[in-house]
Design a protein around this motif. Structure first.
Motif, PDB file in Angstrom:
ATOM      1  N   THR A 184      -8.111 -15.520  15.529  1.00 17.08           N
ATOM      2  CA  THR A 184      -7.837 -14.669  16.685  1.00 17.08           C
ATOM      3  C   THR A 184      -8.752 -13.453  16.705  1.00 17.08           C
ATOM      4  OG1 THR A 184      -5.514 -15.340  16.844  1.00 17.08           O
ATOM      5  CG2 THR A 184      -6.102 -13.208  17.798  1.00 17.08           C
ATOM      6  N   TYR A 185      -8.913 -12.809  15.543  1.00 18.70           N
ATOM      7  CA  TYR A 185      -9.734 -11.594  15.505  1.00 18.70           C
ATOM      8  C   TYR A 185     -11.231 -11.895  15.443  1.00 18.70           C
ATOM      9  CZ  TYR A 185      -5.502  -8.956  15.495  1.00 18.70           C
ATOM     10  OH  TYR A 185      -4.304  -8.420  15.898  1.00 18.70           O
ATOM     11  N   ILE A 186     -11.595 -13.048  14.883  1.00 18.59           N
ATOM     12  CA  ILE A 186     -12.995 -13.488  14.980  1.00 18.59           C
ATOM     13  C   ILE A 186     -13.365 -13.638  16.455  1.00 18.59           C
ATOM     14  CG2 ILE A 186     -14.566 -15.419  14.601  1.00 18.59           C
ATOM     15  CD1 ILE A 186     -14.257 -13.974  12.038  1.00 18.59           C
ATOM     16  N   ASP A 187     -12.476 -14.259  17.221  1.00 13.81           N
ATOM     17  CA  ASP A 187     -12.715 -14.454  18.660  1.00 13.81           C
ATOM     18  C   ASP A 187     -12.787 -13.119  19.400  1.00 13.81           C
ATOM     19  OD1 ASP A 187     -12.715 -17.173  18.268  1.00 13.81           O
ATOM     20  OD2 ASP A 187     -10.663 -17.486  18.967  1.00 13.81           O
ATOM     21  N   LYS A 188     -12.127 -12.094  18.869  1.00 18.16           N
ATOM     22  CA  LYS A 188     -12.158 -10.759  19.480  1.00 18.16           C
ATOM     23  C   LYS A 188     -13.353  -9.927  19.000  1.00 18.16           C
ATOM     24  CE  LYS A 188      -7.154 -10.285  20.227  1.00 18.16           C
ATOM     25  NZ  LYS A 188      -7.221 -10.088  21.690  1.00 18.16           N
ATOM     26  N   GLY A 195      -0.513  -7.001  10.753  1.00 17.03           N
ATOM     27  CA  GLY A 195      -0.241  -8.398  11.040  1.00 17.03           C
ATOM     28  C   GLY A 195      -0.006  -8.564  12.524  1.00 17.03           C
ATOM     29  N   ASP A 196       1.131  -9.145  12.908  1.00 22.30           N
ATOM     30  CA  ASP A 196       1.432  -9.335  14.324  1.00 22.30           C
ATOM     31  C   ASP A 196       2.047  -8.065  14.929  1.00 22.30           C
ATOM     32  OD1 ASP A 196       4.113  -9.269  13.493  1.00 22.30           O
ATOM     33  OD2 ASP A 196       4.330 -11.451  13.534  1.00 22.30           O
ATOM     34  N   ARG A 197       2.442  -8.159  16.178  1.00 22.76           N
ATOM     35  CA  ARG A 197       2.999  -7.004  16.883  1.00 22.76           C
ATOM     36  C   ARG A 197       4.224  -6.441  16.153  1.00 22.76           C
ATOM     37  NH1 ARG A 197       2.721  -5.612  22.253  1.00 22.76           N
ATOM     38  NH2 ARG A 197       1.792  -7.652  22.718  1.00 22.76           N
TER      39      ARG A 197
END
Length: 366
Positions: free
Chosen positions: A228-232, A175-177
């Protein structure tokens, strides 16, 4: 005789369903490649090879051998992390007995001859056995999703992945950090992001794997996280239901209501985003339940023993002694398949893990 005919008929029907699902998956694979990657030609070629693998499996089916399209290869039990609740750290390992790259290459070659389409590389951490991973380059007919914690990915590995497009890194996060570092260790999340940046820079087709729990359920299924991960550059998302090998972590197993919501979310995400979304074991339901023990996949552990599933680490046969073709008909696998109807109804997560005492009993009766 009637019972054997029923089993054969069931296997044929299952094979058709699995083959069609792989066709849909490959169609998505090609569409995504055409849109996003300069390496589309290589990826399309890999996808088209799957048609030949399907034909090979059909021929074996006609001869009475049901070959699963998927195999999980845990190429090492060694890992550079100690994640909270990890199923693998609960096992007893003898690293000196692990197969080397030549033995694994031989198993991959046998898989190719049988028409196995996907070999999922797992561990431990598979990049610790880098020479085994490099052997995958020799088998462009097979897609090798490699489930990795991402800590060892560097520019050298990214160059290898750019040449061997049949190896697909799948990086594990929580998930997040905060969620990732809590389970995997301080600083892991930042290193994972660095690895992802390297993959994106070279347009490597990669995915992320999320062990889904009550703690991260809401966070990892929302548009902000996925976007976010699509953009990455991420183009495949694997959602793996947490299995409580560590009894102290049973509280984070998702509820029945959340499992139902996960199914709905998968359909919504597939409609909304140009990416591949897979939930495990939730997606098994459409195939009549648990796909382990050779129905849809088998597991080969680090020392070469063939097992029904990573979550059912029991075996009666080893690939050091027999061929993969012979191993697919091992007495234990046949017995597990014979009780398939009993594995349909379960509380969620993993039917074999939930019924592990039953599997142990089957092994003791061999």
């Amino acid at each position: 005789m009637e019972e054997l005919n029923d089993i054969k008929e069931s296997n044929i029907m299952l094979s058709k369903m699995l083959n069609r699902s792989i066709e849909f998956l490959m169609e998505d694979f090609i569409k995504i490649a055409l849109k996003d990657f300069a390496s589309a030609k290589s990826i399309i070629k890999i996808a088209l090879e799957q048609r030949n693998s399907q034909k090979i499996r059909v021929k074996y089916e006609e001869k009475g051998l049901h070959v699963p399209p998927f195999m999980i290869a845990s190429i090492t039990s060694v890992c550079n992390l100690r994640c909270r609740g990890c199923y693998d750290k609960e096992k007893i390992h003898n690293n000196s007995l692990e197969l080397d790259e030549n033995q694994w290459s031989n198993i991959f070659a046998q898989g190719k001859e049988l028409g196995i389409s996907f070999i999922l590389l797992a561990g431990g951490e598979p990049l610790i056995k880098g020479e085994v991973v490099k052997e995958c380059i020799k088998f462009p007919e097979i897609i090798f999703p490699m489930f990795t914690n991402g800590m060892l990915i560097n520019e050298e590995w990214v160059e290898i992945f750019s040449l061997a497009r049949n190896i697909m890194p799948v990086i594990s996060i929580e998930g997040d950090r905060c969620q990732t570092d809590k389970r995997r260790g301080k600083g892991v999340f930042q290193k994972v992001l660095s690895s992802i940046d390297l993959l994106a820079k070279k347009s490597i087709f990669y995915g992320i794997s999320i062990t889904i729990t009550t703690e991260n359920f809401e966070n990892v299924l929302n548009d902000e996280f996925i976007g976010t991960y699509i953009d990455k550059g991420c183009r495949a998302f694997f959602f793996i239901e947490y299995i409580p090998f560590d009894s102290s972590t049973e509280s984070i197993v998702i509820s029945a209501d959340q499992r139902e919501q996960l199914k709905v979310s998968m359909d919504e995400l597939r409609e909304k985003y140009r990416a591949i979304f897979i939930a495990f074991p939730g997606d098994e339901e459409k195939f009549g339940g648990c796909l382990a023990a050779g129905r849809g996949f088998v597991h080969i552990n680090a020392i070469g023993s063939i097992e029904p599933c990573p979550f059912a680490p029991y075996s009666d046969i080893n690939l050091k002694d027999v061929t993969l073709e012979e191993a697919l008909n091992s007495p234990l696998l046949e017995k597990v398949r014979s009780i398939h109807e009993l594995l349909k109804e379960h509380k969620g997560g993993c039917a074999l893990f939930e019924n592990r005492e039953m599997v142990k009993e089957l092994l003791s009766t061999n």
